[in-house]
Design a protein around this motif. Structure first.
Motif, short mmCIF file in Angstrom:
data_model
loop_
_atom_site.label_atom_id
_atom_site.label_comp_id
_atom_site.label_asym_id
_atom_site.label_seq_id
_atom_site.Cartn_x
_atom_site.Cartn_y
_atom_site.Cartn_z
N PRO A 1 0.85 -1.20 0.00
CA PRO A 1 0.00 0.00 0.00
C PRO A 1 0.88 1.24 0.00
N ILE A 2 0.41 2.26 -0.71
CA ILE A 2 1.28 3.43 -0.89
C ILE A 2 1.37 4.29 0.36
N GLY A 3 0.34 4.28 1.21
CA GLY A 3 0.43 5.04 2.47
C GLY A 3 -0.83 5.82 2.76
N VAL A 4 -0.66 7.11 3.06
CA VAL A 4 -1.81 7.99 3.36
C VAL A 4 -2.33 8.56 2.04
N VAL A 5 -3.61 8.35 1.79
CA VAL A 5 -4.21 8.81 0.54
C VAL A 5 -5.21 9.94 0.83
N GLY A 6 -5.03 11.07 0.17
CA GLY A 6 -6.02 12.15 0.23
C GLY A 6 -7.02 11.93 -0.90
N ILE A 7 -8.30 12.10 -0.60
CA ILE A 7 -9.33 11.94 -1.63
C ILE A 7 -10.16 13.22 -1.67
N ILE A 8 -10.13 13.91 -2.79
CA ILE A 8 -10.92 15.15 -2.95
C ILE A 8 -12.01 14.89 -3.99
N THR A 9 -13.26 15.15 -3.59
CA THR A 9 -14.38 14.80 -4.47
C THR A 9 -15.23 16.02 -4.81
N PRO A 10 -15.94 15.96 -5.95
CA PRO A 10 -16.80 17.07 -6.37
C PRO A 10 -18.24 16.89 -5.89
N TYR B 1 -11.64 0.50 -2.57
CA TYR B 1 -10.44 0.01 -3.27
C TYR B 1 -9.19 0.47 -2.54
N VAL B 2 -9.21 1.73 -2.08
CA VAL B 2 -8.08 2.26 -1.31
C VAL B 2 -7.91 1.43 -0.03
N LEU B 3 -9.05 1.13 0.61
CA LEU B 3 -8.98 0.35 1.86
C LEU B 3 -8.55 -1.09 1.57
N ALA B 4 -9.01 -1.64 0.44
CA ALA B 4 -8.60 -3.01 0.10
C ALA B 4 -7.09 -3.09 -0.05
N HIS C 1 0.06 18.83 1.38
CA HIS C 1 0.54 18.27 2.64
C HIS C 1 1.70 17.28 2.43
N PRO C 2 2.80 17.51 3.13
CA PRO C 2 3.97 16.64 2.90
C PRO C 2 3.80 15.22 3.44
N LEU C 3 2.83 15.01 4.33
CA LEU C 3 2.67 13.66 4.90
C LEU C 3 1.63 12.83 4.15
N VAL C 4 1.12 13.38 3.06
CA VAL C 4 0.17 12.63 2.22
C VAL C 4 0.96 12.01 1.06
N ASP C 5 0.82 10.69 0.89
CA ASP C 5 1.64 9.98 -0.11
C ASP C 5 1.02 9.95 -1.50
N MET C 6 -0.32 10.00 -1.53
CA MET C 6 -1.01 9.96 -2.82
C MET C 6 -2.28 10.78 -2.71
N LEU C 7 -2.65 11.39 -3.82
CA LEU C 7 -3.86 12.22 -3.82
C LEU C 7 -4.72 11.81 -4.99
N SER C 8 -5.97 11.46 -4.68
CA SER C 8 -6.93 11.14 -5.73
C SER C 8 -7.85 12.34 -5.84
N TYR D 1 -3.35 2.14 -5.86
CA TYR D 1 -2.99 2.61 -4.50
C TYR D 1 -1.88 1.75 -3.88
N THR D 2 -1.21 0.99 -4.74
CA THR D 2 -0.08 0.21 -4.25
C THR D 2 1.18 0.68 -4.97
N GLN D 3 2.32 0.34 -4.40
CA GLN D 3 3.56 0.52 -5.15
C GLN D 3 4.25 -0.84 -5.22
N VAL D 4 5.03 -0.98 -6.29
CA VAL D 4 5.59 -2.28 -6.61
C VAL D 4 7.02 -2.35 -6.08
N LYS D 5 7.33 -3.47 -5.42
CA LYS D 5 8.70 -3.67 -4.94
C LYS D 5 9.28 -4.92 -5.60
N SER D 6 10.48 -4.80 -6.15
CA SER D 6 11.15 -5.97 -6.76
C SER D 6 12.13 -6.55 -5.76
#
Ligand code: NAD
Length: 500
Positions: free
Chosen positions: A154-163, A177-180, A231-238, A482-487
């Motif tokens: 999981p990528i971390g803390v996700v901000g979600i902004i909606t209309p 999906y983010v929670l999954a 915000h610097p502590l947010v890892d991804m923003l949708s 919402y994931t990142q890939v690690k090899s």
């Protein structure tokens, strides 16, 4: 409150909501409050706190702690799935309540709101399976001395902004999906439609989501939204909203921590109708595609591109549909087109209708302001004699305005369809499989419909080509976003030394 009530009315006084941080609803207290008037009735229906920058920091800190201590991401898929399934069941239990507040804040017809809420429960149920099936890859072909793994984290803390156009649906196309994936969330709904996002936070808590995993901050885009994208502590923003704010999101990510972005922006979506289509189906689908949600829909089919030989017939059939559609009180079960959500959007739509006339397009029908007692709507407008350079043919209006452009050859239809900066969605209507596939391949759009429009569900991904956005939501694609890939390279046996 889950019986199907036939005659609903707005509440006697506005319902007060708190914002939601670290598993707790926080009352407005001394904060300013945003009072929302129902666009369908003109009376106050909700009161929502205007969060402060400190509230935003608290919410992000809670999400950060919840992610870093692995209280959610460290659970197995089965445990995460159980929470999502319970949330789906609770949404079904409270569906009437959610639909009611959605309609009151947004102005959409109650029947439509009910259908959307059912779809949202389905999103949670489907995503629960994905929480269990999310997996990586392995490479067993690297020779006897090496084994390769690809894991998804999981990528971390996700901000979600909606209309404001689909406050609950757009949220639920992301949250499960983010929670999954195992991430934690700070959501910021539109300031005019925050109620159902706050109800979802409460539901998730009841479903057993650990504190801090889902947080909701309320307030304006320019303060709380801007604070979240920077915000610097947010890892991804949708982000889902306008292209102009989307640009600010990209700039903010560049200026701060290069957070990963998912963007779902505007659209100017073509409906291509060939002469061999079932014209009755096409007329109905095209009317639905622009009338649904009063055209305040990023995937509205707002450009009708029709084969010249049937253009007049189809225009007449659509006009007949438009004159029959039921426009009225959003709380009435029979209503098909409800209110325009904001005064600003109402003015924007009317100004485009004027612009269309001024540019020389012919208004065939509609485009009138309709009073709904305390609220207001606009009857669906149909424009003929439209050319590709007109503003009504190029710019996203976000209202019930349909432009007709005839074509003579398939290539011309494809060229008109692609003549836009956007690439969100498209429909083609034909009984010829070759034409259907040719157009599906060649028109640039992230979502495509053949002999239908606006179909959706939890399985297929959502997202746009070109300036309609980045990334995909829903389906397994939506979890993987919402994931990142690690090899991981794993050496087997004795290392052959670099320095002997
Ligand atoms: P908007 O861009 O004005 O607002 C969307 C959200 O962004 C709101 O929550 C708002 O408060 C917030 N916001 C505003 N300024 C911000 C800033 N500086 N920083 C961070 N957040 C900020 O859009 P809207 O008027 O609510 O919705 C209409 C637009 O959304 C249309 O252009 C439509 O095409 C688009 N939309 C796209 C999709 C999609 O899935 N592609 C779905 C719905 C709406």
């Amino acid at each position: 409150m889950n019986q199907h009530i036939e005659a609903l009315s707005p509440p006697a006084k506005p319902r007060k909501f708190g914002f939601f941080v670290d598993g707790q609803s926080v009352e407005a207290g001394s904060r300013e409050v945003f009072e929302r008037n129902s666009p369908g009735h003109g009376v106050p229906v909700t009161r929502i706190p205007k969060c402060t920058p400190e509230d935003l920091d608290d919410a992000v800190a809670a999400a950060r702690r919840a992610f870093d201590d692995r209280r959610w991401s460290g659970l197995n898929g089965q445990a995460r799935a159980a929470v999502l399934l319970r949330a789906g069941a609770l949404i079904r239990e409270r569906s009437e309540e959610i639909a009611y507040w959605e309609t009151l804040e947004n102005g959409k017809p109650i029947s439509q709101a009910r259908a959307e809420v059912g779809g949202c429960a389905d999103m949670f149920e489907y995503a629960s399976g994905l929480a269990r099936s999310l997996h990586g890859d392995s490479f067993n072909n690297l020779g006897d001395g090496m084994f390769g793994l690809v894991t998804r984290e999981p990528i971390g803390v996700v901000g979600i902004i909606t209309p404001w156009n689909f406050p609950f649906l757009i949220l639920c196309e992301r949250v499960p999906y983010v929670l999954a994936s195992g991430c934690t969330i700070v959501a910021k709904p539109s300031e005019v439609t925050s109620a159902t996002t706050l109800i979802l936070a409460e539901i998730l808590s009841q479903a057993g989501l650990p504190d801090g995993v889902m947080n909701v901050v309320t307030g304006s885009g320019s303060t709380i939204g801007q604070g979240l994208i920077e915000h610097p502590l947010v890892d991804m923003l949708s982000f889902t909203g306008s292209t102009s704010v989307g640009r600010k999101v990209v700039e903010a990510a560049g200026r701060t921590n290069f957070k990963k972005l998912g963007l779902e922006l505007g659209g100017k979506n073509p409906q291509i109708v060939f002469a061999d289509a079932d014209l009755e189906d096409a007329a109905d689908g095209v009317a639905f595609g622009i009338g649904f949600n009063t055209g305040q829909c990023c995937v509205s089919g707002s450009r009708l591109i029709v084969e010249r030989s049937v253009a007049d017939d189809l225009a007449r059939m659509i006009e007949e549909k438009f004159t029959k559609v039921v426009i009225g009180d959003p709380l009435n079960n029979a209503t098909q087109i409800g209110a325009i959500t904001t005064d600003a959007q109402n003015s924007t739509i009317l100004s485009y209708i004027e612009k269309g006339r001024a540019e020389g397009a012919r208004l065939i029908c509609g485009g009138e302001q309709i009073g709904l007692g305390g609220g207001r709507s606009i009857s669906p407008a149909l424009f003929g004699d439209v050319t590709r350079d007109m503003a009504i043919a190029r710019e996203e209006i976000f209202g019930p305005v349909l432009t007709i452009m005839p074509f003579d050859a398939v290539e011309e239809a494809i060229a008109i369809a692609n003549d836009t900066e956007y690439g969100l969605a498209a429909s083609v209507w034909t009984k010829n499989i070759d034409k259907a596939l040719l157009v599906t391949r060649r028109v640039q759009a992230g979502r495509f419909w053949v002999n239908t429009t606006l179909a959706g569900g939890p399985e297929l991904p959502l997202g746009g080509f070109k300036q309609s956005g980045w990334g995909r939501e829903a389906g397994m694609y939506g979890v993987e976003e919402y994931t990142q890939v690690k090899s991981v390279h794993i050496e087997i046996g004795k290392r052959s030394p670099w320095i002997a």
